[in-house]
Write a protein that holds these residues in place. Structure first.
Motif, PDB file in Angstrom:
ATOM      1  N   UNK A  34       0.680  -1.139  -0.002  1.00 43.55           N
ATOM      2  CA  UNK A  34      -0.034  -0.229  -0.098  1.00 43.55           C
ATOM      3  C   UNK A  34       0.947   1.188  -0.047  1.00 43.55           C
ATOM      4  N   UNK A  35       0.643   2.140  -0.912  1.00 44.22           N
ATOM      5  CA  UNK A  35       1.662   3.118  -1.023  1.00 44.22           C
ATOM      6  C   UNK A  35       0.633   4.741  -0.825  1.00 44.22           C
ATOM      7  N   UNK A  36       0.910   5.280   0.169  1.00 47.07           N
ATOM      8  CA  UNK A  36       0.016   6.399   0.504  1.00 47.07           C
ATOM      9  C   UNK A  36       1.042   7.732  -0.103  1.00 47.07           C
ATOM     10  N   UNK A  37       0.213   8.519  -0.900  1.00 45.27           N
ATOM     11  CA  UNK A  37       0.967   9.372  -1.436  1.00 45.27           C
ATOM     12  C   UNK A  37       0.109  10.808  -1.471  1.00 45.27           C
ATOM     13  N   UNK A  38       1.107  11.909  -1.232  1.00 42.19           N
ATOM     14  CA  UNK A  38       0.420  13.281  -1.081  1.00 42.19           C
ATOM     15  C   UNK A  38       1.686  14.050  -1.276  1.00 42.19           C
ATOM     16  N   UNK A  39       1.530  15.443  -1.396  1.00 46.27           N
ATOM     17  CA  UNK A  39       2.513  16.464  -1.734  1.00 46.27           C
ATOM     18  C   UNK A  39       3.486  16.489  -0.498  1.00 46.27           C
ATOM     19  N   UNK A  40       4.891  16.977  -1.017  1.00 42.34           N
ATOM     20  CA  UNK A  40       5.559  17.256   0.355  1.00 42.34           C
ATOM     21  C   UNK A  40       5.257  18.487   1.051  1.00 42.34           C
ATOM     22  N   UNK A  41       4.448  19.491   0.546  1.00 46.44           N
ATOM     23  CA  UNK A  41       3.794  20.527   1.329  1.00 46.44           C
ATOM     24  C   UNK A  41       3.004  20.044   2.402  1.00 46.44           C
ATOM     25  N   UNK A  42       2.003  18.970   2.196  1.00 47.23           N
ATOM     26  CA  UNK A  42       1.057  18.405   2.897  1.00 47.23           C
ATOM     27  C   UNK A  42       1.842  17.754   3.972  1.00 47.23           C
ATOM     28  N   UNK A  43       2.860  16.787   3.608  1.00 51.15           N
ATOM     29  CA  UNK A  43       3.664  16.066   4.470  1.00 51.15           C
ATOM     30  C   UNK A  43       4.396  16.977   5.647  1.00 51.15           C
ATOM     31  N   UNK A  44       4.929  17.888   5.026  1.00 54.37           N
ATOM     32  CA  UNK A  44       5.931  18.789   5.842  1.00 54.37           C
ATOM     33  C   UNK A  44       4.977  19.469   7.066  1.00 54.37           C
ATOM     34  N   UNK A  45       3.537  19.736   6.474  1.00 57.98           N
ATOM     35  CA  UNK A  45       2.774  20.482   7.400  1.00 57.98           C
ATOM     36  C   UNK A  45       2.515  19.481   8.410  1.00 57.98           C
ATOM     37  N   UNK A  46       2.161  18.354   8.146  1.00 53.48           N
ATOM     38  CA  UNK A  46       1.760  17.331   9.025  1.00 53.48           C
ATOM     39  C   UNK A  46       2.987  17.069   9.870  1.00 53.48           C
ATOM     40  N   UNK A  47       4.273  16.841   9.424  1.00 56.82           N
ATOM     41  CA  UNK A  47       5.288  16.517  10.492  1.00 56.82           C
ATOM     42  C   UNK A  47       5.578  17.747  11.328  1.00 56.82           C
ATOM     43  N   UNK A  48       5.365  19.107  10.922  1.00 58.72           N
ATOM     44  CA  UNK A  48       5.829  20.022  11.634  1.00 58.72           C
ATOM     45  C   UNK A  48       4.588  20.110  12.929  1.00 58.72           C
ATOM     46  N   UNK A  49       3.348  19.862  12.436  1.00 52.98           N
ATOM     47  CA  UNK A  49       2.449  19.841  13.636  1.00 52.98           C
ATOM     48  C   UNK A  49       2.650  18.471  14.460  1.00 52.98           C
ATOM     49  N   UNK A  50       2.805  17.371  13.817  1.00 50.15           N
ATOM     50  CA  UNK A  50       3.475  16.250  14.631  1.00 50.15           C
ATOM     51  C   UNK A  50       4.454  16.669  15.808  1.00 50.15           C
ATOM     52  N   UNK A  51       5.668  17.455  15.225  1.00 49.19           N
ATOM     53  CA  UNK A  51       6.639  17.768  15.997  1.00 49.19           C
ATOM     54  C   UNK A  51       6.232  18.252  17.360  1.00 49.19           C
TER      55      UNK A  51
END
Ligand code: UDP
Ligand code: MG
Length: 215
Positions: free
Chosen positions: A132-149
């Motif tokens: 299973x490959x989950x894909x989205x943009x780097x912008x979305x991933x970055x936003x999520x990671x900074x939130x998770x941080x």
């Protein structure tokens, strides 16, 4: 004549689903939901490495810490061993408890991150049944990671490590996905949408593979 090594687990009995996607794509979130619904065992290789890093007496603590910070990939001897041990332990715990007759169902999250690891796992541990490959943009991933941080306490959830992790994903893990795509084994899911919407697609894929109703 050299004898061929066969994998430790028989893929006709043990189902391995690889869950891939860039950092912050939603692998962990979706795996937690799938585990509850389908009696699967979720093994996040990143989490196994974090546990190993904190284990008393481990010779790998410093190595793992450096790889995390630099967004590089830990040597495969370490990850393969951790994965195989975790799978064997789970098979023992669950036998007689739904996983009868040597059967098991694993969601392996964040692995394999390189082609050589994929081939080694095929050869020595188990052949995967689906990716299973989950894909989205780097912008979305970055936003999520900074939130998770803000709450994760993960030392690799900082801008510099995140950029390095994106780079490693693009260069080393995307070829793995291409490989499985060419074998027709990849279910690609756009993970930009809400957790519930993404889960609908993920659970449909798992149900189809396991021949069970959607849960
Ligand atoms: N990692 C690794 N090999 C693996 C999986 C993870 O070396 O097979 C290391 C790598 O340094 C990676 C880190 O663990 O950047 C964190 O991985 P995790 O899967 O937790 O991050 P995620 O992709 O979920 O954000
Ligand atoms: Mg994760």
């Amino acid at each position: 004549m050299p004898t061929a090594v066969s994998p430790v687990f028989d893929s006709t009995k043990v189902t391995v689903i690889y869950v891939l996607g860039g950092p912050g794509a939603g692998k962990g979130t979706q795996c937690s939901k799938l585990v509850e619904a389908y009696s699967l065992c979720h093994l996040s290789v990143g989490d196994l490495l974090r546990e190993e890093q904190n284990r008393d007496g481990t010779p790998y603590g410093e190595l793992i810490r450096t790889c995390f910070r630099e967004g590089t990939i830990v040597p495969m001897e370490v990850t393969l061993k951790l994965l195989q041990n975790a799978m064997s332990a789970e098979m023992k715990i669950r036998s007689g408890n739904g996983w009868t007759d040597g059967r098991g169902r694993f969601l392996i999250d964040g692995f394999p991150r390189t082609m050589d690891r994929a081939l080694k796992f095929d050869e020595e541990v188990c052949l995967p049944s689906m990716v299973i490959f989950f894909t989205t943009t780097e912008e979305v991933m970055l936003q999520r990671l900074l939130e998770r941080a803000k709450i994760s306490g993960r030392e690799d959830d900082n801008m510099e490590s995140i950029m390095k992790r994106f780079h490693t994903h693009g260069n080393q893990t995307m070829p793995v996905i291409q490989h499985y795509r060419s074998c027709g084994e990849v279910t690609e899911i756009d993970s930009t949408a809400s957790v519930e919407e993404v889960y609908r697609e993920a659970s449909a894929a798992v149900s189809k593979l396991l021949h069970t109703p959607v849960a």
